[in-house]
Scaffold this motif. Structure first.
Motif, PDB file in Angstrom:
ATOM      1  N   VAL A 177      -3.708  -5.465   2.300  1.00 53.43           N
ATOM      2  CA  VAL A 177      -3.850  -4.306   3.177  1.00 53.43           C
ATOM      3  C   VAL A 177      -5.308  -4.187   3.609  1.00 53.43           C
ATOM      4  O   VAL A 177      -6.213  -4.123   2.780  1.00 53.43           O
ATOM      5  N   ILE A 178      -5.526  -4.149   4.929  1.00 57.81           N
ATOM      6  CA  ILE A 178      -6.888  -4.113   5.447  1.00 57.81           C
ATOM      7  C   ILE A 178      -7.232  -2.778   6.107  1.00 57.81           C
ATOM      8  O   ILE A 178      -8.400  -2.509   6.397  1.00 57.81           O
ATOM      9  N   ASP A 179      -6.226  -1.958   6.368  1.00 57.04           N
ATOM     10  CA  ASP A 179      -6.510  -0.649   6.953  1.00 57.04           C
ATOM     11  C   ASP A 179      -5.331   0.279   6.676  1.00 57.04           C
ATOM     12  O   ASP A 179      -4.195  -0.178   6.485  1.00 57.04           O
ATOM     13  N   ALA A 180      -5.605   1.571   6.654  1.00 52.94           N
ATOM     14  CA  ALA A 180      -4.565   2.555   6.383  1.00 52.94           C
ATOM     15  C   ALA A 180      -4.955   3.888   6.997  1.00 52.94           C
ATOM     16  O   ALA A 180      -6.123   4.138   7.299  1.00 52.94           O
ATOM     17  N   PHE A 181      -3.948   4.725   7.169  1.00 53.05           N
ATOM     18  CA  PHE A 181      -4.168   6.056   7.731  1.00 53.05           C
ATOM     19  C   PHE A 181      -3.047   6.955   7.238  1.00 53.05           C
ATOM     20  O   PHE A 181      -1.892   6.520   7.115  1.00 53.05           O
ATOM     21  N   SER A 182      -3.376   8.196   6.923  1.00 55.28           N
ATOM     22  CA  SER A 182      -2.369   9.165   6.501  1.00 55.28           C
ATOM     23  C   SER A 182      -2.804  10.553   6.958  1.00 55.28           C
ATOM     24  O   SER A 182      -3.975  10.914   6.804  1.00 55.28           O
ATOM     25  N   ARG A 183      -1.855  11.294   7.520  1.00 51.35           N
ATOM     26  CA  ARG A 183      -2.156  12.652   7.938  1.00 51.35           C
ATOM     27  C   ARG A 183      -0.900  13.520   7.769  1.00 51.35           C
ATOM     28  O   ARG A 183       0.207  13.097   8.124  1.00 51.35           O
ATOM     29  N   ILE A 184      -1.088  14.711   7.225  1.00 46.27           N
ATOM     30  CA  ILE A 184       0.012  15.666   7.132  1.00 46.27           C
ATOM     31  C   ILE A 184       0.255  16.262   8.517  1.00 46.27           C
ATOM     32  O   ILE A 184      -0.642  16.854   9.104  1.00 46.27           O
ATOM     33  N   VAL A 185       1.487  16.080   9.031  1.00 48.86           N
ATOM     34  CA  VAL A 185       1.815  16.580  10.368  1.00 48.86           C
ATOM     35  C   VAL A 185       2.888  17.665  10.343  1.00 48.86           C
ATOM     36  O   VAL A 185       3.113  18.339  11.345  1.00 48.86           O
ATOM     37  N   ARG A 186       3.592  17.804   9.212  1.00 48.15           N
ATOM     38  CA  ARG A 186       4.643  18.828   9.069  1.00 48.15           C
ATOM     39  C   ARG A 186       5.602  18.803  10.260  1.00 48.15           C
ATOM     40  O   ARG A 186       5.889  19.825  10.878  1.00 48.15           O
ATOM     41  N   LEU A 187       6.127  17.631  10.518  1.00 52.03           N
ATOM     42  CA  LEU A 187       7.051  17.466  11.633  1.00 52.03           C
ATOM     43  C   LEU A 187       8.298  18.335  11.458  1.00 52.03           C
ATOM     44  O   LEU A 187       8.868  18.822  12.439  1.00 52.03           O
ATOM     45  N   GLY A 188       8.724  18.532  10.221  1.00 52.50           N
ATOM     46  CA  GLY A 188       9.946  19.283   9.972  1.00 52.50           C
ATOM     47  C   GLY A 188       9.745  20.774   9.793  1.00 52.50           C
ATOM     48  O   GLY A 188      10.692  21.484   9.417  1.00 52.50           O
ATOM     49  N   GLU A 189       8.557  21.269  10.072  1.00 52.24           N
ATOM     50  CA  GLU A 189       8.282  22.695   9.892  1.00 52.24           C
ATOM     51  C   GLU A 189       9.179  23.521  10.820  1.00 52.24           C
ATOM     52  O   GLU A 189       9.159  23.364  12.034  1.00 52.24           O
ATOM     53  N   GLY A 190       9.994  24.415  10.247  1.00 52.14           N
ATOM     54  CA  GLY A 190      10.896  25.254  11.021  1.00 52.14           C
ATOM     55  C   GLY A 190      12.196  24.586  11.411  1.00 52.14           C
ATOM     56  O   GLY A 190      13.108  25.239  11.954  1.00 52.14           O
ATOM     57  N   LEU A 191      12.351  23.301  11.142  1.00 52.97           N
ATOM     58  CA  LEU A 191      13.544  22.555  11.534  1.00 52.97           C
ATOM     59  C   LEU A 191      14.797  23.055  10.827  1.00 52.97           C
ATOM     60  O   LEU A 191      15.888  23.094  11.413  1.00 52.97           O
ATOM     61  N   HIS A 192      14.658  23.457   9.563  1.00 54.30           N
ATOM     62  CA  HIS A 192      15.814  23.896   8.784  1.00 54.30           C
ATOM     63  C   HIS A 192      16.516  25.076   9.462  1.00 54.30           C
ATOM     64  O   HIS A 192      17.752  25.156   9.458  1.00 54.30           O
ATOM     65  N   GLY A 193      15.747  25.969  10.062  1.00 56.84           N
ATOM     66  CA  GLY A 193      16.347  27.136  10.691  1.00 56.84           C
ATOM     67  C   GLY A 193      16.717  26.945  12.147  1.00 56.84           C
ATOM     68  O   GLY A 193      17.738  27.447  12.615  1.00 56.84           O
TER      69      GLY A 193
END
Length: 364
Positions: A64-80
């Protein structure tokens, strides 16, 4: 599997070595041929996080030579609502734009970008997919729960604790949780039974939301989470009874298990090298889960490896983990900071051959 053309090479710098084309009288210099090692990219757009890994083959393995991670909360509010919100789409597109830039800079020859439970459930998933393609060039592949389980197993099974006992791998996501009963033989792995339930840390948190942060409300919410997940796993738990009395092995890949492992180690900040491959006593995982479930939101946010971004979601992960331990009472829990992305990289690089993702050149 999506092919991405690598950018063309830059012209040779002044003074660079050149070869002479003698067929044309030696008058036209041309650069020596240069072959750039192939790099592969894997993007996992989950219900809570957007993650990228870029790797290249070296000495029989993928580095592995590079990586990236970010919290985006794509599912926020989806349940309702059943829809991905405009704000969540904005966050996802912004994160994927960073991923696209890294893919270009690293001259990635082949990549795959997958989306999971939030996109499977959202009525406006096509809107997200179209915008991502238009603004970043990334083609999102909305995969099935079965494919999600397969990729997770491919990515982390080599961290399963050695032994002959029945083995279970679990992946607690933002919008779903997958359980896979597997047989591991060296680099080979077979899935004999599996289940996916629509409860992850985001969906379960929204389902059992509390109106106050009082201890009684927190206890009631946790009890509800435990009941919901116990019911969701009931059929699989019944099938798992055939392994009763045997020495069970258990391996988890998710933000939940890596976070709890960090708390177990009392790390001042997250350290993948300390967590990936760690084996934690099951009792310790339960003790930490109970402690976090009863702590206030502010107290959880003060724990170094949880912080404000995960403080509201970690309790749901604890409830899911405890329900998994109930049905698969192994003595220890293996921890993997690897999964879907590593599974994608392996399938891209070797088309079915086994090349483990074991080394990293970067530090996050």
């Amino acid at each position: 599997m999506r092919q991405m053309a690598a950018p063309t090479g830059q012209p040779p710098r002044p003074g660079a070595a050149v070869a002479t084309d003698r067929r044309k009288g030696g008058s036209l210099p041309r650069p020596f041929a240069f072959t750039r090692p192939k790099s592969y990219g894997a993007i996992d757009l989950g219900t809570n996080n957007c993650r990228l890994l870029i790797a290249r083959p070296q000495d029989g393995e993928l580095v592995v030579i590079d990586a990236f991670s970010r919290i985006v909360r794509l599912g926020e509010g989806l349940h309702g609502s059943g829809r991905i919100s405009a704000a969540a789409i904005d966050r996802a597109v912004a994160a994927l734009a960073v991923c696209a830039d890294k893919l270009r800079r690293r001259h990635v020859a082949l990549s795959r970008a997958v989306a999971t439970e939030a996109c499977r459930r959202a009525s406006n998933c096509d809107e997200l997919v179209d915008r991502v393609r238009r603004e970043t060039g990334i083609v999102l592949d909305v995969i099935s729960a079965a494919e999600e389980a397969r990729l997770a197993v491919l990515g982390c099974h080599n961290l399963m604790e050695p032994g002959d006992g029945p083995a279970l791998i679990f992946d607690i996501g933002g919008g779903s949780t997958e359980l896979m009963q597997v047989e591991v033989n060296g680099h080979d792995v077979a899935i004999h039974d599996w289940v996916s339930v629509p409860w992850g840390v985001v969906s379960l948190t929204e389902h059992a939301a509390t109106t106050t942060d009082e201890l009684s409300a927190r206890r009631a919410s946790y009890a509800q989470m435990r009941e919901v997940t116990r019911s969701a796993f009931a059929a699989f738990a019944g099938r798992a009874q055939r392994f009763a009395g045997q020495p069970l092995r258990l391996l988890g890949t998710s933000g939940t298990v890596t976070t709890l492992a960090s708390v177990f180690l009392d790390l001042p900040r997250y350290d993948r090298r300390a967590v990936d491959g760690l084996i934690v006593p099951t009792k310790s995982m339960r003790d930490i889960s109970h402690r976090l479930a009863e702590a206030s939101l502010a107290d959880r946010a003060e724990i170094a490896c949880i912080g404000r971004e995960r403080a509201d979601l970690v309790v749901a992960g604890c409830a899911i983990l405890e329900s998994i331990i109930d049905l698969w009472p192994a003595a220890r829990v293996g921890v993997a900071d690897r999964g879907i992305r590593e599974g994608i990289l392996r399938t891209l690089a070797v088309q079915g051959r086994d090349v483990p993702v074991t080394r990293r050149e970067h530090r996050r």
